[in-house]
Design an enzyme around this catalytic site. Structure first.
Site: not given
Length: 437
Positions: A112, A151, A153, A240
């Protein structure tokens, strides 16, 4: 003695002395169970699997990718630099031919983190994969590299860093941004004017199961990679998507992650997120290790696994099939779509608001890129935060043509610090230097 079919390097950096807070998902014991599982299963005793020690990444390694405000030391800890250095060690083991593949099981995560860093967001301060990639290119020559980000996200930071770089194909499959941080990663996020089509996003609906992830791999990711023909494939390996993860809504399993890596065959895997620290990470990481080493992973199974926990509805299956088809068609038409996008334009600008959830900070960026047919194009960003910081950041790409490099330096020389009180920065990747005034 049990022997790996492919030589595999492992780098562990659990960062047992670093956490965002004692109760935060990104805390000290996140990799404790994984490390125990690897030791107890005797994975490091398998012939052909070798452990490497991480090292510190240098300030120059970070500044090759990021403009940290005010500087690298203010935005990182020693743990961040060791995690980035661990990824570099993994890459060097592969590039030197000591192993066939490598897995950097490190924290903190990094995908990120944008080019400009005002603080931490999404648990990330600096981008481990990008620091590793640019180290590879600086020390081992230019390479076409694909990042496959699995991931849950969207990796908005990695997307930002490679938005203008058509030698880096960034593919992300993640939970739809309308339902999860950071709220981005849609099909129309397709790359900058000089690398249009080299950013590809597959926003999957909540409750996507094993079938959906593997369908996307077979019907979208692998065909695109076959056409891109990368020198290296990197898996940005967030875990995740697991059905037990406490902060997401997906239905992937350790078997699924292992099968994905078995089919994808990445050269280097770098751990990102994943917060089911006891129920998922030990099994997912073990499955990935065995798959990378070419060993049998069929018996890796979570204690509470049932087929129902990774099943998906027919509606989700139909949606993902349409999504893959539409995305693959866009990839195949990328050159035509780019010509339409840049037609008649000398520069292309965009305005963005970037939320630093960990810091509680909002940044506003006004970004402009020169349309260029010879390189990634010089880019400049006017960046302000709601805490009063204001900078100008100029980026000269790694493959810069003489005109883009000249214009970048001219803009740096003509810009006044009275207009940008927190600094004027010039990142010249061609010269591998960061200038500031």
């Amino acid at each position: 003695m049990y022997k790996a079919k492919r030589r595999l390097g492992l780098v562990f950096f659990p960062a047992f002395d670093w956490a965002i807070s004692p109760t935060h998902p990104e805390r000290e014991e996140r990799l404790l169970y994984t490390q125990d599982q690897v030791f107890e299963e005797g994975i490091l005793d398998i012939e052909g699997i070798r452990e490497y020690r991480p090292r510190l990444a240098s300030t120059g390694d970070v500044e090759r990718v990021h403009i940290c405000v005010p500087d690298v030391q203010s935005r990182t800890t020693e743990s961040h630099l060791i995690a980035a250095g661990g990824a570099i060690v993994a890459a060097e083991a592969v590039l030197k031919g000591e192993v066939d593949k490598a897995f950097a099981i490190i924290r903190p995560p990094g995908h990120h983190s944008f080019r400009i860093v005002h603080g931490a967001r999404g648990f990330c301060n600096i981008n481990m994969e990008a620091i590793m990639l640019e180290y590879i290119r600086r020390h081992y020559g230019p390479k076409r590299i694909a990042i496959v980000d699995t991931d849950c996200h969207h990796g908005d930071g990695s997307q930002d860093i490679y938005w203008h770089d058509k030698d880096t194909l960034y593919i992300s499959l993640h939970q739809d941004g309308r339902t999860l941080f950071p709220g981005t990663g849609f099909l129309n996020e397709f790359g900058g004017p000089n690398a249009f089509g080299y950013t590809l996003n597959l926003p999957l609906p909540p409750d996507t199961g094993e079938e959906g992830f593997l369908y996307a791999l077979e019907h979208f990711i692998l065909p695109v990679l076959a056409e891109f023909k990368p020198d290296l494939v990197i898996n940005s390996a967030g875990q995740d998507n697991h059905y037990t993860d406490p902060i997401t809504n997906m239905r992937f399993s350790a078997q699924g992650y292992a099968r994905l890596n078995d089919r994808l065959q990445p050269d280097i895997v770098v751990l990102e997120g994943g917060y089911s620290i006891e129920g998922a990470l030990p099994y997912v990481n073990a499955g990935i290790i065995l798959a990378l080493a070419g060993l049998d992973y069929s018996r890796v199974r979570e204690p509470d696994y049932t087929p129902e926990k990774v099943a998906q509805s027919p509606r989700v299956s139909e949606y993902i099939a349409r999504l893959c088809d539409e995305s693959y068609q866009a990839w195949q038409q990328r050159d035509t779509l780019r010509e339409e996008y840049i037609r008649g334009k000398k520069e292309i600008s965009r305005r963005r608001r970037i939320f630093y959830d960990t810091e509680g900070l909002m940044e506003t960026q006004q970004e402009t890129t020169r349309v260029c047919h010879d390189c990634g194009g010089v880019t400049w960003i006017d960046s302000r935060t709601d805490q009063g910081r204001h900078i100008l950041a100029i980026f000269i790409p790694r493959d810069a043509c003489p005109r883009c490099q000249e214009e970048g330096h001219a803009l740096f020389e003509s810009s006044q610090t009275i207009d940008y009180p927190d600094g004027v920065f010039l990142q010249d990747r061609l010269e591998d230097k960061l200038f500031k005034k």
